[in-house]
Write an enzyme that holds these catalytic residues in place. Structure first.
Site, PDB file in Angstrom:
ATOM      1  N   ASN A 185     -14.176   5.003   5.523  1.00 48.13           N
ATOM      2  CA  ASN A 185     -14.347   4.032   6.609  1.00 48.13           C
ATOM      3  C   ASN A 185     -13.465   4.303   7.821  1.00 48.13           C
ATOM      4  O   ASN A 185     -13.848   3.997   8.948  1.00 48.13           O
ATOM      5  CB  ASN A 185     -14.135   2.614   6.090  1.00 48.13           C
ATOM      6  CG  ASN A 185     -15.263   2.179   5.180  1.00 48.13           C
ATOM      7  OD1 ASN A 185     -16.403   2.595   5.351  1.00 48.13           O
ATOM      8  ND2 ASN A 185     -14.954   1.357   4.192  1.00 48.13           N
ATOM      9  N   TYR A 197       0.804  -1.223   0.000  1.00 49.80           N
ATOM     10  CA  TYR A 197       0.000   0.000   0.000  1.00 49.80           C
ATOM     11  C   TYR A 197       0.840   1.277   0.000  1.00 49.80           C
ATOM     12  O   TYR A 197       0.304   2.368  -0.145  1.00 49.80           O
ATOM     13  CB  TYR A 197      -0.957   0.023   1.196  1.00 49.80           C
ATOM     14  CG  TYR A 197      -1.959  -1.095   1.153  1.00 49.80           C
ATOM     15  CD1 TYR A 197      -2.964  -1.111   0.193  1.00 49.80           C
ATOM     16  CD2 TYR A 197      -1.896  -2.148   2.060  1.00 49.80           C
ATOM     17  CE1 TYR A 197      -3.888  -2.144   0.142  1.00 49.80           C
ATOM     18  CE2 TYR A 197      -2.815  -3.181   2.019  1.00 49.80           C
ATOM     19  CZ  TYR A 197      -3.803  -3.172   1.059  1.00 49.80           C
ATOM     20  OH  TYR A 197      -4.715  -4.193   1.011  1.00 49.80           O
ATOM     21  N   PHE A 214      -6.195  -2.067  10.539  1.00 48.32           N
ATOM     22  CA  PHE A 214      -6.727  -1.822   9.208  1.00 48.32           C
ATOM     23  C   PHE A 214      -7.405  -0.459   9.226  1.00 48.32           C
ATOM     24  O   PHE A 214      -7.854   0.007  10.271  1.00 48.32           O
ATOM     25  CB  PHE A 214      -7.696  -2.933   8.798  1.00 48.32           C
ATOM     26  CG  PHE A 214      -7.001  -4.214   8.477  1.00 48.32           C
ATOM     27  CD1 PHE A 214      -6.282  -4.353   7.293  1.00 48.32           C
ATOM     28  CD2 PHE A 214      -7.031  -5.276   9.366  1.00 48.32           C
ATOM     29  CE1 PHE A 214      -5.619  -5.530   7.001  1.00 48.32           C
ATOM     30  CE2 PHE A 214      -6.372  -6.456   9.084  1.00 48.32           C
ATOM     31  CZ  PHE A 214      -5.662  -6.584   7.892  1.00 48.32           C
ATOM     32  N   ASN A 227     -10.275   0.621   8.424  1.00 43.97           N
ATOM     33  CA  ASN A 227     -11.629   0.714   8.984  1.00 43.97           C
ATOM     34  C   ASN A 227     -11.680   0.429  10.485  1.00 43.97           C
ATOM     35  O   ASN A 227     -12.748   0.412  11.078  1.00 43.97           O
ATOM     36  CB  ASN A 227     -12.601  -0.196   8.224  1.00 43.97           C
ATOM     37  CG  ASN A 227     -12.224  -1.648   8.291  1.00 43.97           C
ATOM     38  OD1 ASN A 227     -11.119  -1.988   8.715  1.00 43.97           O
ATOM     39  ND2 ASN A 227     -13.117  -2.518   7.865  1.00 43.97           N
ATOM     40  N   HIS A 230      -4.666   6.157  -1.046  1.00 46.81           N
ATOM     41  CA  HIS A 230      -5.344   5.944   0.236  1.00 46.81           C
ATOM     42  C   HIS A 230      -4.375   6.081   1.412  1.00 46.81           C
ATOM     43  O   HIS A 230      -4.800   6.245   2.550  1.00 46.81           O
ATOM     44  CB  HIS A 230      -5.988   4.560   0.232  1.00 46.81           C
ATOM     45  CG  HIS A 230      -7.295   4.474   0.963  1.00 46.81           C
ATOM     46  ND1 HIS A 230      -8.166   5.530   1.118  1.00 46.81           N
ATOM     47  CD2 HIS A 230      -7.896   3.426   1.585  1.00 46.81           C
ATOM     48  CE1 HIS A 230      -9.235   5.142   1.799  1.00 46.81           C
ATOM     49  NE2 HIS A 230      -9.087   3.874   2.094  1.00 46.81           N
TER      50      HIS A 230
END
Length: 187
Positions: A112, A15, A64, A66, A20
């Site tokens: 989220n 990532y 994570f 969320n 994001h």
């Protein structure tokens, strides 16, 4: 005064460099700008830095996205930091690439990470610095877009935008949210 500055992102090397994860990138830049570094602690990587008379606890949650609220709530409680001194750095599809918007509160806008933070803090009244990532994707392509990497033309502009984001965070701590919004939100 003590502040909790939290950059949102997803954990894992796959990532790194994605849209994001811009929250992680911004707080990395902030910490590097004052010669600090991160250490792994409970719920994430933490840097303790000082900007003039302000103590900043800088957090990159290792949950994570969320579940970011778990880390934020833990560090607010552990360090006895009031919610007014919390700033979340987050990506925003609704803003053009590179646009930075400081807000004193607001909705989660479908994010989220913000949704979970509001749930666990039982309030949406915490500050956030929204980093515009644009929305140049076809219908149904939102997930691929936010998990995609920045193209070369955007990467070229990144150092200047990261410097500006760092200035905004420092001003938030030193001058307060209202003065900082007046100074930076219209640029």
């Amino acid at each position: 005064m003590k502040y909790l500055i939290t950059g949102l992102g997803n954990i894992g090397s796959e990532y790194w460099g994605t849209r994001h994860n811009i929250g992680f990138r911004v707080v990395n830049h902030l910490v590097e700008s004052v010669g600090g570094n991160f250490t792994e602690e409970r719920y994430g990587a933490i840097a303790r830095i000082r900007v003039k008379n302000c103590d900043l606890i800088v957090l990159k949650p290792n949950t994570f996205m969320n579940l970011s609220g778990n880390a934020v709530r833990y560090w607010l409680q552990k360090e006895n930091i009031p919610v007014e001194n919390l700033l979340i750095v987050v990506d925003d599809l609704a803003l053009p690439f590179g646009t930075l918007r400081l807000k004193p509160k607001g909705s989660d806008a479908g994010h989220n990470g913000l949704k979970n933070i509001a749930q666990l803090l039982n309030t949406q009244e915490y500050s956030r610095l929204r980093f515009g990532i644009g929305s140049d994707f076809p219908r149904g392509g939102q997930i691929d877009y936010v998990l995609g990497k920045f193209p070369p033309e955007e990467l070229q502009l990144m150092p200047e935008i990261l410097d500006r984001a760092t200035e905004i965070i420092k001003s938030f701590c030193l001058a307060g949210i209202q003065i900082t919004m007046n100074q930076f939100n219209n640029k």
